[in-house]
Design an enzyme around this catalytic site. Structure first.
Site, PDB file in Angstrom:
ATOM      1  N   VAL A 121      -1.748  23.540  44.481  1.00 42.89           N
ATOM      2  CA  VAL A 121      -1.316  23.188  43.129  1.00 42.89           C
ATOM      3  C   VAL A 121      -0.187  22.165  43.168  1.00 42.89           C
ATOM      4  O   VAL A 121      -0.131  21.224  42.371  1.00 42.89           O
ATOM      5  CB  VAL A 121      -0.880  24.452  42.370  1.00 42.89           C
ATOM      6  CG1 VAL A 121      -0.263  24.078  41.027  1.00 42.89           C
ATOM      7  CG2 VAL A 121      -2.066  25.380  42.171  1.00 42.89           C
ATOM      8  N   ALA A 122       0.742  22.331  44.132  1.00 39.78           N
ATOM      9  CA  ALA A 122       1.869  21.403  44.239  1.00 39.78           C
ATOM     10  C   ALA A 122       1.414  20.024  44.695  1.00 39.78           C
ATOM     11  O   ALA A 122       1.934  19.001  44.241  1.00 39.78           O
ATOM     12  CB  ALA A 122       2.904  21.964  45.212  1.00 39.78           C
ATOM     13  N   GLU A 125      -1.037  17.528  38.873  1.00 43.79           N
ATOM     14  CA  GLU A 125      -1.699  17.861  37.612  1.00 43.79           C
ATOM     15  C   GLU A 125      -1.015  17.231  36.411  1.00 43.79           C
ATOM     16  O   GLU A 125      -1.591  17.160  35.332  1.00 43.79           O
ATOM     17  CB  GLU A 125      -1.781  19.383  37.439  1.00 43.79           C
ATOM     18  CG  GLU A 125      -0.443  20.077  37.283  1.00 43.79           C
ATOM     19  CD  GLU A 125       0.140  20.485  38.630  1.00 43.79           C
ATOM     20  OE1 GLU A 125       1.166  21.163  38.640  1.00 43.79           O
ATOM     21  OE2 GLU A 125      -0.441  20.114  39.666  1.00 43.79           O
ATOM     22  N   ASP A 145     -12.484 -16.816  21.341  1.00 41.09           N
ATOM     23  CA  ASP A 145     -13.181 -17.551  20.297  1.00 41.09           C
ATOM     24  C   ASP A 145     -12.219 -18.595  19.724  1.00 41.09           C
ATOM     25  O   ASP A 145     -11.000 -18.469  19.862  1.00 41.09           O
ATOM     26  CB  ASP A 145     -13.630 -16.569  19.214  1.00 41.09           C
ATOM     27  CG  ASP A 145     -14.452 -17.240  18.127  1.00 41.09           C
ATOM     28  OD1 ASP A 145     -15.201 -18.168  18.447  1.00 41.09           O
ATOM     29  OD2 ASP A 145     -14.336 -16.821  16.961  1.00 41.09           O
ATOM     30  N   ASP A 151     -13.707 -12.771  16.321  1.00 42.53           N
ATOM     31  CA  ASP A 151     -13.573 -12.270  14.960  1.00 42.53           C
ATOM     32  C   ASP A 151     -14.889 -12.136  14.237  1.00 42.53           C
ATOM     33  O   ASP A 151     -14.931 -11.608  13.130  1.00 42.53           O
ATOM     34  CB  ASP A 151     -12.637 -13.162  14.144  1.00 42.53           C
ATOM     35  CG  ASP A 151     -13.162 -14.591  14.028  1.00 42.53           C
ATOM     36  OD1 ASP A 151     -14.164 -14.904  14.693  1.00 42.53           O
ATOM     37  OD2 ASP A 151     -12.570 -15.391  13.287  1.00 42.53           O
ATOM     38  N   ASP A 196     -19.427 -12.118  18.071  1.00 45.49           N
ATOM     39  CA  ASP A 196     -18.553 -11.796  19.191  1.00 45.49           C
ATOM     40  C   ASP A 196     -18.656 -10.334  19.624  1.00 45.49           C
ATOM     41  O   ASP A 196     -18.180  -9.971  20.699  1.00 45.49           O
ATOM     42  CB  ASP A 196     -17.090 -12.086  18.827  1.00 45.49           C
ATOM     43  CG  ASP A 196     -16.858 -13.548  18.505  1.00 45.49           C
ATOM     44  OD1 ASP A 196     -17.391 -14.393  19.239  1.00 45.49           O
ATOM     45  OD2 ASP A 196     -16.161 -13.840  17.525  1.00 45.49           O
ATOM     46  N   GLU A 238       6.512  18.851  50.267  1.00 48.85           N
ATOM     47  CA  GLU A 238       6.372  20.301  50.299  1.00 48.85           C
ATOM     48  C   GLU A 238       5.340  20.737  51.331  1.00 48.85           C
ATOM     49  O   GLU A 238       5.527  21.734  52.054  1.00 48.85           O
ATOM     50  CB  GLU A 238       5.994  20.800  48.899  1.00 48.85           C
ATOM     51  CG  GLU A 238       7.090  20.572  47.860  1.00 48.85           C
ATOM     52  CD  GLU A 238       6.576  20.659  46.437  1.00 48.85           C
ATOM     53  OE1 GLU A 238       5.570  21.364  46.229  1.00 48.85           O
ATOM     54  OE2 GLU A 238       7.163  20.027  45.539  1.00 48.85           O
ATOM     55  N   ASN A 289       7.193  22.673  41.575  1.00 49.20           N
ATOM     56  CA  ASN A 289       6.107  21.838  41.083  1.00 49.20           C
ATOM     57  C   ASN A 289       6.192  21.677  39.563  1.00 49.20           C
ATOM     58  O   ASN A 289       6.045  20.575  39.029  1.00 49.20           O
ATOM     59  CB  ASN A 289       4.773  22.468  41.475  1.00 49.20           C
ATOM     60  CG  ASN A 289       3.589  21.713  40.899  1.00 49.20           C
ATOM     61  OD1 ASN A 289       3.376  20.561  41.245  1.00 49.20           O
ATOM     62  ND2 ASN A 289       2.839  22.345  40.032  1.00 49.20           N
ATOM     63  N   THR A 346       9.983  19.760  38.698  1.00 48.99           N
ATOM     64  CA  THR A 346      10.266  18.418  39.214  1.00 48.99           C
ATOM     65  C   THR A 346       9.079  17.470  39.137  1.00 48.99           C
ATOM     66  O   THR A 346       9.259  16.261  39.257  1.00 48.99           O
ATOM     67  CB  THR A 346      10.752  18.484  40.671  1.00 48.99           C
ATOM     68  OG1 THR A 346       9.701  19.016  41.492  1.00 48.99           O
ATOM     69  CG2 THR A 346      11.969  19.380  40.779  1.00 48.99           C
TER      70      THR A 346
END
Length: 924
Positions: A307-308, A312, A354, A661, A665, A730, A755, A758
């Protein structure tokens, strides 16, 4: 889908009449047949139109005149598909593990990140559906057709092939049709082809090759365009998806937006991190078991390390970075429709723009007037009748120049347009009628002439309308009971042959050979500069005169008009070039006009090439890929060719942004790495297909987005470096501890705490760091460059190993001296990462030079995290929860001193980098 003969990829109709080839002309080449032959091929009498029964049968066979779309996925499938992503899978597994070990708080945070990403992805999937809906809304709800011999109004969706359309000024064209009558008919085809001025239509047949491009089919009208002048009747030849507009809709469905560079790189990074983390944790688990550690403790330790090691918080960091970037861009008049758009624009290497309404104002303006007395420059913008005249000697009063005064009076009288003043002080003047005539009215207004006032004193008594054969318009006005005024404007080659005199400072005199040469030279010079040139002439006639008024005219002069560049476009092109971005023009306009504008803006320089759509059609894909880097301007292009241009650049490894525009396009906006649409003058279709919409239609806003995009990418790299350095440190700490005789240095709950605290908020806080001083003077990163390139992965490995070694050395010393070594290692590990976050605010500049006010959020996060960490070792409740012990003043001082070491190492790295490649100036 509709079934029409002669349309590539569309099945033949079951109607035997519609399947006839007639006249030896290939089916579908409607412009290459005479109008009566087209009527015969479609089985319709132009005097009677279709019968009600016949039209119903054709609608039943071909389908309604509407744009179709591929069946949409159910909403639940779209939402479920968002979870088929490597990072999301890893996060789900991590969340389940954390819930299983009792860390519900962290599990809920991960769940929130997963759901947020799924919702964003789900919303993006609906962009194609909205673009198709916008295309459908472009069709007018009703149309006027002849049915059963009478003119009737019917729903536009019921228009079918063979219907006889009636068109007048202001109408939207409901289907593609072959003209059989077109008196003075002019069509605004800018949304479809990019043509900057209304197209004059004719009923004459064209050679098959003449109508290869939609913009060249002067005897046809097309769905989605509008009538600005005159009237017409036309036989419907294509409806629904078989129309030119429908083919664009089909292109939108078949060309999905590619993943952004960041999405591709994060996908690779996620897989790499997941594989590495799993392998490292398996090794650590096996080594712990071999050393005799309890299997349960080692299992939870290994899971905690996984996990660390897996960042995530990275999706949250990316999402927050994009959202904040979108918010900053909104304040700068850019609406981000897709969060990744800003980051992608920051890595763009080619900007395909364009011309009409994007680089230019989208308004015709007279900028130059030539008379025999000299050339006069005209100031002013848009259609506002306010500006000045100037010659080489300075300002000029038109009333003092006979030729100029007569010219302004003539273009005021020989005119059917109207100018409409804005309803608020900061609004723009608008027009009713033809933009060319409106530009002439604005010119006359700058000279003090007003059309309504002049019409009262000079009422129109005769009008000879403009048509393609004569190429001029003539009006005759009553001045006094015994005098008429003839006013003529038109193409030089149509006016000059009926001119016999010319005006100069001495008055009216016969036109000489030298005069004719001077007129042609002035016209050629203006044409070379991209101007559209009209000749203006007139004469006085007796009230009793009748017959041919277009004779013995006096030439007053020439007017040169253009759709001028925006004031900010040239500077924006220059800024893009300094940022390493190549700007190319892709337009449906004429090559001469495009070339002149491109030169004014600095897009077309020495060695740059101008290529037309016809030349592109004759080249193969490989040839275009080879030549694309040398081509600066593409003129008279089709929607399909815009796609080819984008694809050719992408084949060379470029990250392409496409601005536009118009409806034409939209497919290229979708296929490009990022599509940028105009918010004011852009069509709804282009806005729905784009990733970013410029609310002020200002090309220069894109440069600000480039700066913001590069800032975001830099900050994401900082967050990745920060998170992976901590995670790898770690892993190194746990992995190396057994080899130096230490017990397990961290408990699973301590790993998860480090985790959570930090890797989360500090990583997000780094995402709001202001840009580096030289961000707009660096070249765009290569498409092949990974997010960990440029030495980033080496820094992660080295700094992570150093972090682990520092904690390990501290643990060895504290363990040997009988101190609370595990708490000291735990605290140092957290504080080392806080110091690393502080140092990583810049890749080059020292923290001490950045100032502390640039990112107050990061400083607040670091201070708060430090206090939390101290609370863990001194509050009894926290001590019981995380198995910590209070540190003495000496032990705490040692930990604080050691925790600064990684900060100083990173600062030293930046010092070495600055000395190797100094920063030189630049915007901050």
């Amino acid at each position: 889908m509709n079934g029409h003969p002669g349309t590539v990829g569309v099945p033949m109709s079951s109607d035997p009449i519609l399947g006839m080839m007639g006249g030896g002309t290939p089916s579908g080449l409607w412009w290459a047949d005479e109008s009566d032959a087209v009527a015969a091929r479609l089985g319709v009498d132009p005097a009677v139109g279709l019968t009600s029964a016949g039209s119903a049968a054709r609608v039943a066979a071909d389908g309604y005149n509407e744009l179709l779309e591929t069946p949409a996925k159910p909403a639940w499938r779209l939402f479920a598909a968002q979870f088929a992503n490597a990072m999301i899978v890893v996060l789900v597994v991590a969340g389940l593990v954390m819930a299983a070990i009792g860390d519900l708080k962290d599990a809920l945070v991960i769940a929130a990140v997963v759901v947020l990403n799924a919702v964003i992805g789900f919303a993006q999937e609906h962009r194609a559906e909205r673009a198709m809906a916008a295309l459908r809304r472009m069709t007018q709800p009703t149309a006027r057709v002849t049915r059963d011999g009478t003119v009737r109004t019917i729903p536009a969706r019921e228009v079918t092939r063979g219907d006889l359309l009636h068109l007048e000024a202001g109408d939207l064209v409901p289907a593609d049709a072959r003209l059989i009558e077109a008196p003075n008919l002019r069509i605004n085809e800018a949304p479809l082809t990019g043509e900057s001025v209304p197209v004059e239509k004719t009923t004459e047949r064209l050679a098959p090759d003449e109508g290869r491009l939609v913009s060249d089919r002067r005897n046809m009208v097309f769905r989605g365009t509008s009538v600005v002048y005159g009237r017409g009747r036309a036989i419907v030849t294509e409806t629904g998806m078989a129309t030119a507009l429908g083919q664009i809709a089909d292109l939108l469905q078949r060309h999905a937006a590619p993943p952004t560079p960041l999405q591709r790189e994060l996908g690779v990074l996620t897989r790499w991190i997941a594989a590495t983390a799993v392998a490292a944790c398996v090794v650590i688990f096996l080594v712990g078991i071999a050393r005799g550690e309890p299997a349960g403790i080692m299992f939870f330790t290994a899971v905690s390390l996984a996990v660390a090691a897996i960042p995530e918080s990275l999706p949250a960091v990316v999402t927050v970075s994009m959202a904040l970037g979108a918010h900053r861009m909104a304040r700068r008049h850019a609406l981000i429709r897709r969060l990744t758009a800003v980051e992608t624009l920051g890595s763009v290497t080619v900007l395909a723009s364009d011309k009409t309404g994007t680089l230019t104002q989208g308004r015709m303006v007279v900028e130059r007037v030539w008379a025999r007395d000299g050339t006069f420059q005209v100031s002013g913008t848009g259609y506002e009748p306010k500006g000045d005249f100037a010659a080489a000697g300075g300002p000029v009063d038109p009333a003092t120049v006979p030729a100029l005064n007569s010219l302004l009076e003539t273009v005021t009288l020989c005119n059917d347009a109207a100018l409409v003043a804005p309803d608020r002080a900061d609004g723009d003047w608008t027009i009713v009628g033809d933009p060319t005539e409106a530009a002439l009215l604005a010119l006359a207004g700058k000279g003090g002439f007003d059309r309504s006032s002049l019409a009262e004193t000079h009422p129109r008594v005769v009008e000879i309308a403009f048509d393609s054969g004569r190429r001029r318009m003539t009006t005759v006005h009553s001045v006094r009971d015994d005098e008429l005024l003839v006013a003529v404007k038109g193409a030089l080659e149509a006016v000059l042959p009926i001119v016999t005199t010319i005006v100069d400072r001495d008055g009216v005199r016969p036109i000489l050979v030298d005069d004719v040469a001077a007129v042609h030279a002035a016209a050629d010079a203006a044409g070379a500069d991209g101007y559209r040139v009209l000749a203006v002439a007139g004469r006085r006639a007796a009230a009793s005169e009748s017959g041919t008024f277009e004779r013995d005219l006096t030439l007053y002069g020439l007017v040169a008009m253009a759709d001028p560049p925006r004031a900010s476009s040239a500077e924006a092109v220059r800024a893009a070039r300094e940022a390493g971005i190549t700007t190319v023009m892709v337009t449906g306009d004429h090559p001469e006009t495009a070339t002149a504008i491109a030169r004014q803006l600095g897009i077309l320089g020495p060695g740059g090439q101008v290529v037309t759509g016809k030349a592109l059609a004759e080249a193969d894909d490989d040839d275009l890929v080879r030549r694309v880097a040398d081509i600066a301007v593409y003129a008279r292009t089709t929607p399909e060719q815009k796609l080819d241009i984008v694809a050719a650049w992408q084949a060379r490894g470029a990250v392409v942004a496409m601005t536009g525009d118009g409806v034409n396009d939209a497919p290229a906006l979708r296929m490009a790495d990022i599509g940028v649409a105009m918010g004011i003058n852009g069509t709804e279709v282009s806005r729905e297909a784009a990733d970013m919409v410029l609310a002020d239609d200002n090309f220069a806003t894109i440069v600000g987005a480039v700066r913001e995009g590069r800032r975001i990418y830099d900050n994401i790299r900082r967050s990745i470096r920060f998170g992976l350095t901590g995670g790898s440190g770690e892993v190194w700490l746990i992995f190396l501890a057994p080899f130096v005789g230490l017990p397990l240095p961290l408990l699973p709950i301590q790993i998860l705490w480090v985790n959570l605290v930090t890797h989360g908020l500090p990583g997000v806080a780094l995402a709001v760091e202001p840009p580096e001083p030289d961000v707009l003077r660096r070249p765009p990163r290569p498409r092949s460059e990974g997010i960990l390139s440029g030495g980033l992965w080496q820094h992660i490995l080295a700094d992570g190993l150093l972090l682990g070694a520092i904690c390990l050395a501290l643990g060895i010393w504290a363990y040997a001296t009988g101190r609370p070594w595990q708490t000291m290692v735990f605290t140092a590990l957290a504080l080392l990462q806080l110091g690393n976050a502080l140092a990583l605010r810049s890749d080059r500049e020292s923290v001490f030079r950045l100032g502390w006010r640039r990112n107050p959020f990061l400083l607040a996060v670091l201070a708060g995290t430090l206090l939390l960490q101290l609370a863990l070792i001194y509050l009894p409740v926290a001590q019981d929860l995380l198995s910590t012990e209070p540190l003495s003043a000496v032990d705490l001082a040692v930990v604080l001193l050691v925790s600064t070491s990684l900060f100083w190492v990173v600062e030293l790295q930046k010092l070495v980098r600055r000395r190797r490649r100094p920063v030189t100036g630049g915007a901050s």
